[in-house]
Design a protein around this motif. Structure first.
Motif, PDB file in Angstrom:
ATOM      1  N   SER A   1       0.824  -1.208   0.000  1.00 32.60           N
ATOM      2  CA  SER A   1       0.000   0.000   0.000  1.00 32.60           C
ATOM      3  C   SER A   1       0.858   1.257   0.000  1.00 32.60           C
ATOM      4  O   SER A   1       0.461   2.291  -0.526  1.00 32.60           O
TER       5      SER A   1
ATOM      6  N   LEU B   1      -0.300   4.698  -1.591  1.00 31.73           N
ATOM      7  CA  LEU B   1      -0.702   5.765  -0.661  1.00 31.73           C
ATOM      8  C   LEU B   1       0.413   6.780  -0.450  1.00 31.73           C
ATOM      9  O   LEU B   1       0.163   7.940  -0.163  1.00 31.73           O
TER      10      LEU B   1
ATOM     11  N   ARG C   1      -5.534  11.381  -5.927  1.00 34.01           N
ATOM     12  CA  ARG C   1      -6.746  11.037  -5.179  1.00 34.01           C
ATOM     13  C   ARG C   1      -8.026  11.548  -5.838  1.00 34.01           C
ATOM     14  O   ARG C   1      -9.029  10.850  -5.838  1.00 34.01           O
TER      15      ARG C   1
ATOM     16  N   SER D   1      -6.694   3.589   5.341  1.00 30.00           N
ATOM     17  CA  SER D   1      -7.032   5.005   5.408  1.00 30.00           C
ATOM     18  C   SER D   1      -6.169   5.704   6.458  1.00 30.00           C
ATOM     19  O   SER D   1      -5.925   6.898   6.369  1.00 30.00           O
TER      20      SER D   1
ATOM     21  N   GLN E   1      -2.130   6.056   5.057  1.00 32.36           N
ATOM     22  CA  GLN E   1      -1.779   7.088   4.078  1.00 32.36           C
ATOM     23  C   GLN E   1      -1.232   8.351   4.748  1.00 32.36           C
ATOM     24  O   GLN E   1      -0.633   9.183   4.082  1.00 32.36           O
ATOM     25  N   TYR E   2      -1.428   8.466   6.067  1.00 33.70           N
ATOM     26  CA  TYR E   2      -0.980   9.682   6.746  1.00 33.70           C
ATOM     27  C   TYR E   2       0.432   9.601   7.307  1.00 33.70           C
ATOM     28  O   TYR E   2       0.813  10.401   8.136  1.00 33.70           O
TER      29      TYR E   2
ATOM     30  N   ARG F   1      -3.812  15.432   4.427  1.00 36.01           N
ATOM     31  CA  ARG F   1      -2.408  15.146   4.754  1.00 36.01           C
ATOM     32  C   ARG F   1      -1.664  16.422   5.132  1.00 36.01           C
ATOM     33  O   ARG F   1      -0.754  16.415   5.918  1.00 36.01           O
TER      34      ARG F   1
END
Lengths: 854, 315
Positions: free
Chosen positions: A136, A140, A147, B114, B117-118, B261
């Motif tokens: 991922s 990501l 996005r 989810s 991704q940060y 982000r």
């Protein structure tokens, strides 16, 4: 001669991979053993021996001229001399036999299909991430995982309409994929151009080898692109979106746009209104259906993607999401261009397609996984390490050949953010024969192969762009490093196939007119006209002055000569203000300055700089001007000027150079008059030329004849010479030149294409054809200026104009010239405002409302 | 507590703007502690095209195009949210920060992705050794994550000076770290950078904070401001917000607009314009509490609020 041919192949000019893989001998493409060509090279080697390397070298000098004349170039970033670097093409093609090609094609079709599936998932349900088939972090953490594009449907669910793979062959003869190009692959235009040149220079060998033709691929390409038009629109408007003339492959964008018949546009030429994309054209906004992009996706929409991009189109993403325009390849497809992908492709292929990957990728380790990181750390000397997400050119290509401190620093960075690094093996690339200094040399080669989507599958270009490392290169093949390209021959072509392919060419909708001319292009054409004319009139004036200064019969210091010599200075062409020519050394000083302004580079108003602007504008209009016109412009810039360079030029050399420039510019003007369609583009070019000529003549007359002198005649002769009107004058009058006759001819005579009145009259006739001039009932401000000027000239009395007052001043003439010349800048501004204003660039706003009490 | 927020942005241009594309993140979103009630966006001159959409982070965004020439653009956002009390948490009971860090890449669930991704670099927040070193003293081995984050927030609050003149939106973090000055946006980016440099997941939250007038003074209209803070992911707790600018945990006075982000994902209003010459910008924010009963009465009278989605569907 044949001795050199059968010389045993040298082990390769690339030491690096020999060292890296001691004991492994690279595969030689041409020879299986000394004196034994591989079977599919038989015919070529035979033909080559027949023709001889000396003859091929000779032909290649002609080929280099051909390439120069076509203006085939490649821009190298970060190199002051890198703009417009000449394209390097080697005569010896890279040959692949048809059975092997079939395997390569099957493998690449499988790969393109697989990559398309992967993109569908990553921009859709992302099951591959959740099931652990794809890390991922690579999605990501990818700066170009767009996005806003996730979940936005693309036409035909196809993310890869065009795909390219770089292939290399290892010592055991196996082909490997070393790079995937999924975003906007470059090179197919160069491949086609290479073919054109090689075909023309080695025609007999090309025929004997039965090479497959490339044309059919481009037919399929065009069909695929046009099928992406929303709602299945027929004859859609397609544009090729380029980042502009600074891009490394700009030449190819121009070439492809012309070859495919699409309008070449920059981001500023497009605008989004009502969620539709429009081309800003002279005749108004024209809706665009498909964008073939050569612009990196993150630059495509400054509103939603990179806000610092000045190359994109604000609102494009929303227009795509609304289904009003298609982009090829769709925005987002660059996501899997990263090398790290290769580490996971094999299992992905089994998972998604249920079969084994047909062609392996070069071994790759993504350091985000612990074991891979450990392997890379332990084998740093044998591997190349790259930033995982960095664009290739931003490098650094972190090489195995690092000093100990550099290596320690790299390891330190890798430990801190392991997922930001990817290591891969260095391939011992096969060696392809290359002609250098009349002999064959063997250099590492990479072949780029192109595919286009078609009917749910893929169609492969039977050929490609082969590149070989420059002598002494670093084992890395890239055109950015000055490498050499080759044509790629796939054997087994036959006539029946070609005929079948040709039969498919779609019918064409007839079109006329030119209202789709982009405003920016019209603007550039206008300035092309202005600068070429500025060049020409400057050249003519300098030549006349130089001739007069060095004329045996002329007096050293007549007042007439003084005024003539002062004119180029007053008009900004020279930099030394001439003093009293009777003073010792003054004449020499003026003459030296004159020659300086002819030859020197880097003088803002000098000839070279003005012509440099002509060349630059012409290069940004490559898709609009004919190849012949380009050849003329290029010839002057690349050959005439450099050839004339001299450290201490003599007046005679200056005259020779100026004479040849006059001839070349005449050729340019002839092309323009005889060959350009009388559309809007031509009209703007001509308005620019007329405007500049009027400005020049008005200034020249003002600087020379508004004051009366006794020896006016020789000055008037010189003016007639500058304007190329001596013959016309002679045919009307006898005896020495007198002012009324000259003024009539140069100022008022609407039949003389060099007169000021003529320029005004022609501009007026052009204005009537411009789009908005026709729609409006009242004349525009620009038109009023021209009308007034023309009326003033028609009403003028030439005798009254010629008459000096008691101070020898011709005030009526001065007033008339002044009124005329002052109207022209507002005319130009008005035209710009009316027609070119939507070529202004968009800019970014960002509200920063961040104040806070603490 | 119910809040009503008025956020007015006005651009003045010296020359006409002929075309303007804008993207707004001015509508509050739902969160665990916040209930979206209504939102209305009014744009003058009125846009030719306007769209609402939910972005990849679950925020409500609006895209609009103004196609008529204008010298002034006004964007008025009126919103109403209900903010619930933030449940108390016990920082010392949270898992150790190393445990959290190591668990992040392992979780491949939708929720896990989810969060994951940060942790990556973005245009405005780049991880670095320097940031990791600054953070280090707050994160000794085995320290409970939230305890460490509280300490880090507190240190940023004490080490850095609030100074609106010191930075702009493009000031890099390294400069903020060196000068020890900035505004809430810089402090949020700084803390995010510190946490990500340690391998933790942190996100940027854009919103408002309710301010109270000085004793004896009436609250002035337009005196509030946009605010920004940080949210960190802690397994078992979910996302926990910290406000390094004010050295506090996020309380019932923080109103969340959107998260992403970094600032770039949730900029309240951005745009690309054609023309315009020089421009000046003014922003006025007012946050007011709505008494419960009054609100219901007002609501039944239909006092002007409407769902924006009903207003601005494709005109």
């Amino acid at each position: 001669m044949t001795d050199t041919l059968v010389e045993a192949p040298v082990a390769g000019t690339q030491k690096s991979f020999e060292e890296g893989r001691a004991g492994v001998k690279a595969y030689n493409e041409m020879w299986s053993a000394p004196h034994a060509p591989r079977p599919h090279w038989d015919r070529f080697v035979c033909g080559m021996e027949g023709v001889g390397l000396t003859e091929i070298s000779r032909r290649w000098e002609a080929a280099a001229r051909l390439i120069r004349q076509q203006g085939m170039t490649y821009n190298v970033y970060g190199d002051p001399h890198g703009m417009d670097r000449e394209w390097q093409l080697d005569p010896i093609p890279f040959i692949i036999d048809s059975a092997e090609w079939k395997k390569i094609s099957e493998a690449l079709i499988q790969r393109a299909t697989l990559l398309n599936h992967i993109l569908q998932d990553l921009y859709g349900p992302q099951k591959l991430l959740r099931e652990g088939f794809f890390p991922s972090a690579l999605v990501l953490g990818h700066p170009n995982f767009l996005r806003p594009c996730a979940g936005v449907p693309v036409a035909g669910n196809t993310y890869l309409h065009v795909y390219a793979a770089d292939l290399a062959r290892s010592p055991d003869g196996q082909w490997w994929v070393v790079n995937d190009r999924t975003q906007a692959p470059s090179g197919m235009g160069y491949a086609l151009e290479n073919r054109m040149v090689v075909l023309r220079m080695l025609s007999e060998m090309f025929r004997d080898c039965e090479v497959k033709r490339l044309h059919g691929f481009f037919t399929v390409l065009r069909e695929t692109i046009e099928r992406q038009a929303p709602h299945g629109k027929e004859n859609p408007r397609v544009v090729l979106l380029t980042p502009g003339p600074y891009n490394e492959t700009y030449y190819e964008h121009v070439y492809l746009a012309r070859y495919l018949g699409y309008t070449l546009v920059e981001g500023g030429d497009l605008t989004v209104r009502d969620n539709r994309v429009y081309l800003k054209a002279l005749g108004g906004l024209q809706q665009v259906d498909v964008i073939l992009r050569r612009l990196d996706e993150d630059f495509c929409d400054p509103l939603e993607l990179r806000s610092d991009s000045t190359l994109g189109v604000a609102g494009l993403l929303q227009a795509v999401a609304a289904g009003h325009v298609s982009v090829v390849n769709p925005l987002g497809s660059g996501l899997i261009e990263i090398p790290a992908l290769r580490a996971f492709l094999s299992p992905l292929c089994r998972h998604l397609l249920g079969e084994d990957l047909k062609m392996p990728s070069v071994a790759t380790w993504w350091c985000g996984h612990k074991q891979a990181f450990d392997y890379v750390r332990d084998h740093l000397d044998q591997l190349t390490v790259r930033p995982t997400f960095g664009p290739e050119r931003s490098g650094p290509f972190v090489h195995a050949m690092l000093s100990a401190p550099e290596k320690a620093a790299l390891l330190e960075r890798m430990r801190f953010r392991p997922h930001d690094f990817t290591g891969h093996e260095q391939v011992a690339m096969s060696l392809a024969p290359t002609l250098a200094n009349g002999k064959l040399e063997y250099r590492p080669a990479v072949v780029r192969v192109f595919l286009v989507a078609r009917d749910g599958g893929y169609h492969v270009m039977p050929g490609g762009l082969t590149r070989v490392a420059a002598a002494g290169g670093q084992g890395m093949v890239s055109m950015q490093h000055g490498d050499v390209s080759k044509d790629t021959w796939v054997l087994g072509g036959n006539a029946a196939e070609e005929i079948a392919a040709r039969a498919q060419i779609a019918s064409l909708e007839l079109r006329r007119g030119g209202n789709d001319l982009a405003s920016r292009v019209a603007d550039n054409l206008f300035w092309l006209g202005r600068y070429t004319e500025r060049c020409e009139s400057g050249v003519r004036l300098l030549r006349t002055v130089l001739l007069q200064l060095t004329d045996e019969s002329s007096l050293r210091c007549s007042p007439a000569l003084e005024r003539l010599v002062a004119a180029p200075y007053a008009m900004g062409l020279t930099s030394v203000c001439p003093g009293d020519l009777c003073l010792a050394g003054e004449l020499e000083r003026v003459q030296a300055d004159l020659l300086e302004s002819v030859f020197a580079t880097g003088r803002p108003m000098g000839l070279r700089e003005t012509f440099g602007r002509v060349h630059w504008i012409a290069s940004s209009l490559r898709d609009r001007i004919s190849p012949d016109v380009w050849r003329i412009v290029n010839h002057l810039e690349r050959e005439i000027f450099p050839a004339a360079a001299s450290s201490a030029p003599q007046p005679g050399e200056g005259i020779v150079l100026l004479n040849s420039i006059v001839t070349i510019l005449a050729a340019f003007n002839g092309m323009e008059m005889e060959n350009m369609v009388r559309g809007m583009g031509w009209r703007f070019l001509d308005v620019g030329r007329r405007l500049e000529r009027a400005v020049f003549m008005l200034n020249l007359l003002r600087k020379t004849v508004t004051t009366a002198h006794e020896d006016d005649a020789s000055l008037l002769e010189a003016l007639l010479d500058v304007a190329d009107c001596s013959m016309s004058y002679r045919s009307r009058y006898f005896g020495p030149a007198h002012l009324p006759g000259v003024l009539d001819l140069l100022l008022l005579d609407e039949e003389n294409p060099r007169s000021i009145a003529y320029q005004f009259a022609v501009i007026l006739s052009h204005l009537d054809f411009l789009p908005r001039e026709q729609e409006d009932h009242l004349p525009s401000q620009a038109k009023k200026i021209v009308l007034a000027g023309l009326a003033n000239m028609r009403l003028a009395d030439v005798e009254a104009l010629s008459k000096p007052d008691e101070n020898h001043f011709r005030s009526a003439l001065d007033q008339l010239l002044d009124v005329l010349v002052r109207g022209l800048p507002p005319f130009s501004d008005n035209l710009t405002l009316r027609y070119f204003s939507h070529s202004v660039a968009a800019r970014e706003l960002n509200s920063i409302a961040v104040q806070i009490q603490s | 507590m119910i809040y009503r927020i008025s956020h007015v942005t006005e651009y003045q241009y010296s020359e006409p703007v002929t075309l303007a594309h804008h993207l707004a993140h001015l509508s509050p979103r739902d969160t665990d502690n916040q209930i979206f009630r209504r939102h209305r966006l009014d744009v003058f001159p009125s846009p030719a095209v306007a769209h609402d959409r939910i972005d990849a982070f679950g925020n409500r965004g609006s895209v609009f195009i103004v196609q008529e020439p204008h010298r002034c653009l006004t964007v008025k956002a009126n919103s109403e949210v209900e903010v619930l009390p933030v449940p108390a948490f016990e920082p010392l009971l949270s898992p150790s920060w190393e445990q959290v860090r190591d668990g992040l890449p392992e979780d491949l669930s939708q929720q896990g992705l989810s969060v994951y991704q940060y942790i990556f670099d973005t245009a405005l927040v780049k991880c670095s050794r320097e940031l990791a070193e600054y953070a280090a003293s707050s994160f000794p081995a085995d320290r409970p994550l939230l305890d460490g984050v509280m300490d880090l927030s507190h240190r940023i609050f004490s080490d850095f000076v609030f100074d609106p003149a010191a930075t702009t939106v493009s000031t890099p973090l390294s400069e903020v770290l060196a000068s020890r000055r900035g505004v809430c946006q810089d402090f949020a980016h700084l803390e995010i950078g510190c946490l990500r440099s340690l391998g933790l997941a942190a996100r940027y939250v854009s919103g408002y904070i309710e301010t109270e007038p000085l004793p004896g003074q009436v609250k002035l209209h337009g005196c509030d401001a946009s605010h920004a803070w940080v949210s960190v992911y802690c397994p078992g707790q979910g996302w926990v917000d910290f406000d390094p600018t004010n050295d506090q945990q996020v309380s019932g006075q923080h109103i969340t607009l959107a998260w992403g982000r970094d600032f770039g994902d949730v900029s309240p209003l951005r745009g690309v314009i054609l023309g315009g010459g020089q421009h000046s910008l003014s922003v006025g924010v007012t946050v007011t509490q709505v008494p419960q009963q009054f609100d219901q009465a007002g609501n039944s009278n239909g006092n002007g609020f409407q769902q924006m989605s009903a207003q601005q569907q494709q005109q």
